[in-house]
Design a protein around this motif. Structure first.
Motif, PDB file in Angstrom:
ATOM      1  N   ARG A   1       4.448   3.692   6.357  1.00 30.91           N
ATOM      2  CA  ARG A   1       5.054   5.001   6.109  1.00 30.91           C
ATOM      3  C   ARG A   1       5.692   5.533   7.379  1.00 30.91           C
ATOM      4  O   ARG A   1       5.134   5.408   8.455  1.00 30.91           O
ATOM      5  CB  ARG A   1       4.001   5.984   5.610  1.00 30.91           C
ATOM      6  CG  ARG A   1       3.395   5.553   4.295  1.00 30.91           C
ATOM      7  CD  ARG A   1       2.690   6.696   3.601  1.00 30.91           C
ATOM      8  NE  ARG A   1       1.906   6.218   2.490  1.00 30.91           N
ATOM      9  CZ  ARG A   1       2.399   5.993   1.272  1.00 30.91           C
ATOM     10  NH1 ARG A   1       3.652   6.182   1.025  1.00 30.91           N
ATOM     11  NH2 ARG A   1       1.614   5.557   0.310  1.00 30.91           N
TER      12      ARG A   1
ATOM     13  N   GLN B   1      11.941   6.591  -1.678  1.00 35.99           N
ATOM     14  CA  GLN B   1      11.488   6.351  -0.308  1.00 35.99           C
ATOM     15  C   GLN B   1      11.259   7.667   0.444  1.00 35.99           C
ATOM     16  O   GLN B   1      10.291   7.791   1.200  1.00 35.99           O
ATOM     17  CB  GLN B   1      12.491   5.478   0.444  1.00 35.99           C
ATOM     18  CG  GLN B   1      12.522   4.054  -0.073  1.00 35.99           C
ATOM     19  CD  GLN B   1      13.602   3.215   0.586  1.00 35.99           C
ATOM     20  OE1 GLN B   1      14.367   3.687   1.414  1.00 35.99           O
ATOM     21  NE2 GLN B   1      13.656   1.945   0.208  1.00 35.99           N
TER      22      GLN B   1
ATOM     23  N   THR C   1       8.206   6.208   2.853  1.00 35.56           N
ATOM     24  CA  THR C   1       8.490   4.845   3.291  1.00 35.56           C
ATOM     25  C   THR C   1       9.905   4.679   3.825  1.00 35.56           C
ATOM     26  O   THR C   1      10.235   3.637   4.374  1.00 35.56           O
ATOM     27  CB  THR C   1       8.259   3.846   2.145  1.00 35.56           C
ATOM     28  OG1 THR C   1       9.072   4.217   1.030  1.00 35.56           O
ATOM     29  CG2 THR C   1       6.795   3.821   1.740  1.00 35.56           C
TER      30      THR C   1
END
Length: 84
Positions: free
Chosen positions: A6, A41, A46
């Motif tokens: 992350r 994302q 991420t």
């Protein structure tokens, strides 16, 4: 189990709110003119983070507070009880 890298904390509170109001990630992607993958994302931490202008669009459109959903998402917006 796969170890997820992350770049920032996931926006779990925002994800829960989107689910609560029935807004799909694809609709958020359309609103911000981004791909569904990029939004996923952003939300999961991420990928890159939301830009300030994207945060403004999200907050204005959904009528939510940037403080509550982006800056301090783990803090409740309820005020503590004051004792006399």
């Amino acid at each position: 189990m796969k170890d997820v890298k992350r770049r920032h904390a996931p926006y779990t509170k925002l994800k829960a709110y989107l689910n609560e109001i029935g807004m799909k990630q694809s609709q958020l992607a359309e609103l911000l003119n981004k791909s569904k993958s990029a939004i996923n994302q952003n939300l999961n931490g991420t990928g890159g983070d939301f830009t300030l202008s994207e945060v403004r669009i999200i907050c204005t459109t959904l009528g939510i507070s940037a403080d509550e959903f982006f800056i301090e998402p783990n803090v409740s917006n309820t005020k503590p009880n004051k004792t006399a």
